[in-house]
Design a protein around this motif. Structure first.
Motif, mmCIF file in Angstrom:
data_model
loop_
_atom_site.group_PDB
_atom_site.id
_atom_site.type_symbol
_atom_site.label_atom_id
_atom_site.label_comp_id
_atom_site.label_asym_id
_atom_site.label_seq_id
_atom_site.Cartn_x
_atom_site.Cartn_y
_atom_site.Cartn_z
ATOM 1 N N ILE A 175 37.916 2.709 38.017
ATOM 2 C CA ILE A 175 37.743 2.328 36.628
ATOM 3 C C ILE A 175 36.248 2.335 36.350
ATOM 4 O O ILE A 175 35.492 1.532 36.925
ATOM 5 C CB ILE A 175 38.327 0.917 36.357
ATOM 6 C CG1 ILE A 175 39.783 0.846 36.811
ATOM 7 C CG2 ILE A 175 38.150 0.535 34.898
ATOM 8 C CD1 ILE A 175 40.707 1.848 36.164
ATOM 9 N N ARG A 223 31.777 8.556 31.204
ATOM 10 C CA ARG A 223 33.199 8.232 31.372
ATOM 11 C C ARG A 223 33.503 6.778 31.019
ATOM 12 O O ARG A 223 34.649 6.407 30.791
ATOM 13 C CB ARG A 223 33.631 8.494 32.814
ATOM 14 C CG ARG A 223 33.616 9.961 33.167
ATOM 15 C CD ARG A 223 33.991 10.207 34.594
ATOM 16 N NE ARG A 223 35.277 9.601 34.912
ATOM 17 C CZ ARG A 223 35.645 9.252 36.137
ATOM 18 N NH1 ARG A 223 34.833 9.437 37.148
ATOM 19 N NH2 ARG A 223 36.819 8.709 36.342
ATOM 20 N N SER A 271 36.154 5.520 28.404
ATOM 21 C CA SER A 271 37.181 6.529 28.167
ATOM 22 C C SER A 271 38.535 5.929 28.534
ATOM 23 O O SER A 271 38.611 4.921 29.221
ATOM 24 C CB SER A 271 36.904 7.792 28.994
ATOM 25 O OG SER A 271 36.928 7.502 30.368
ATOM 26 N N PHE A 291 42.176 5.294 30.253
ATOM 27 C CA PHE A 291 42.750 5.388 31.592
ATOM 28 C C PHE A 291 43.977 6.282 31.474
ATOM 29 O O PHE A 291 44.877 5.997 30.701
ATOM 30 C CB PHE A 291 43.140 3.982 32.064
ATOM 31 C CG PHE A 291 43.880 3.946 33.364
ATOM 32 C CD1 PHE A 291 43.225 4.183 34.556
ATOM 33 C CD2 PHE A 291 45.233 3.647 33.403
ATOM 34 C CE1 PHE A 291 43.904 4.121 35.763
ATOM 35 C CE2 PHE A 291 45.914 3.593 34.601
ATOM 36 C CZ PHE A 291 45.239 3.829 35.780
ATOM 37 N N ARG A 350 42.621 -3.328 26.230
ATOM 38 C CA ARG A 350 41.281 -2.772 26.442
ATOM 39 C C ARG A 350 40.505 -3.686 27.387
ATOM 40 O O ARG A 350 40.613 -4.901 27.300
ATOM 41 C CB ARG A 350 40.588 -2.719 25.087
ATOM 42 C CG ARG A 350 39.237 -2.109 25.073
ATOM 43 C CD ARG A 350 38.627 -2.128 23.704
ATOM 44 N NE ARG A 350 39.672 -1.880 22.706
ATOM 45 C CZ ARG A 350 39.463 -1.462 21.479
ATOM 46 N NH1 ARG A 350 38.257 -1.263 21.052
ATOM 47 N NH2 ARG A 350 40.448 -1.264 20.647
ATOM 48 N N ASN A 356 37.680 0.835 27.999
ATOM 49 C CA ASN A 356 38.741 1.628 28.612
ATOM 50 C C ASN A 356 40.081 1.055 28.165
ATOM 51 O O ASN A 356 40.235 -0.163 28.094
ATOM 52 C CB ASN A 356 38.661 1.561 30.142
ATOM 53 C CG ASN A 356 37.366 2.113 30.686
ATOM 54 O OD1 ASN A 356 37.028 3.267 30.463
ATOM 55 N ND2 ASN A 356 36.625 1.287 31.386
#
Length: 121
Positions: free
Chosen positions: A10, A65, A68, A70, A109, A114
């Protein structure tokens, strides 16, 4: 033969904040917190009784990233009950429990933005 997913990474901008979120709010268990390099730690979390782990880490050069989505889903026995439990702990849901012909889901979130699908088994 492949037996399971060992871990998913993550991407996070603040490992301490992410660690607090995933352990205190979501309820995952810290399995490992050790130095990785000069700027990051290798933080590995247990997901319930699953052999799959979450790793809170952002590889060098991958900062884009962070935040972004998952690409996967987290399973639970009861989406509505889990939504109530996590909401009470301060987890932000962007989609409340929703029933579809294929099943129930909700989306939450993390502090980095993410998004995670919570799906009923």
């Amino acid at each position: 033969m492949i037996t399971h997913v060992k871990f998913v990474s993550i991407p996070t901008s603040d490992q301490d904040r992410a660690l607090a979120f995933w352990t205190e709010k979501v309820g995952f268990t810290l399995m490992s917190d050790q130095p990785f390099d000069d700027s990051q730690r290798w933080i590995e979390l247990a997901v319930g009784n699953s052999p799959t782990r979450f790793v809170l880490f952002t590889p060098e050069g991958q900062a884009e990233r962070i935040g972004s989505f998952f690409n996967g889903a987290l399973a639970c026995d009861d989406v509505e009950a889990t939504h109530r439990q996590l909401s009470a702990r301060g987890v932000e849901f962007v989609t409340p429990p929703t029933k579809q012909h294929w099943g129930s889901f909700a989306i939450f979130r993390d502090p980095d933005g993410n998004q995670f699908v919570l799906s009923q088994r």
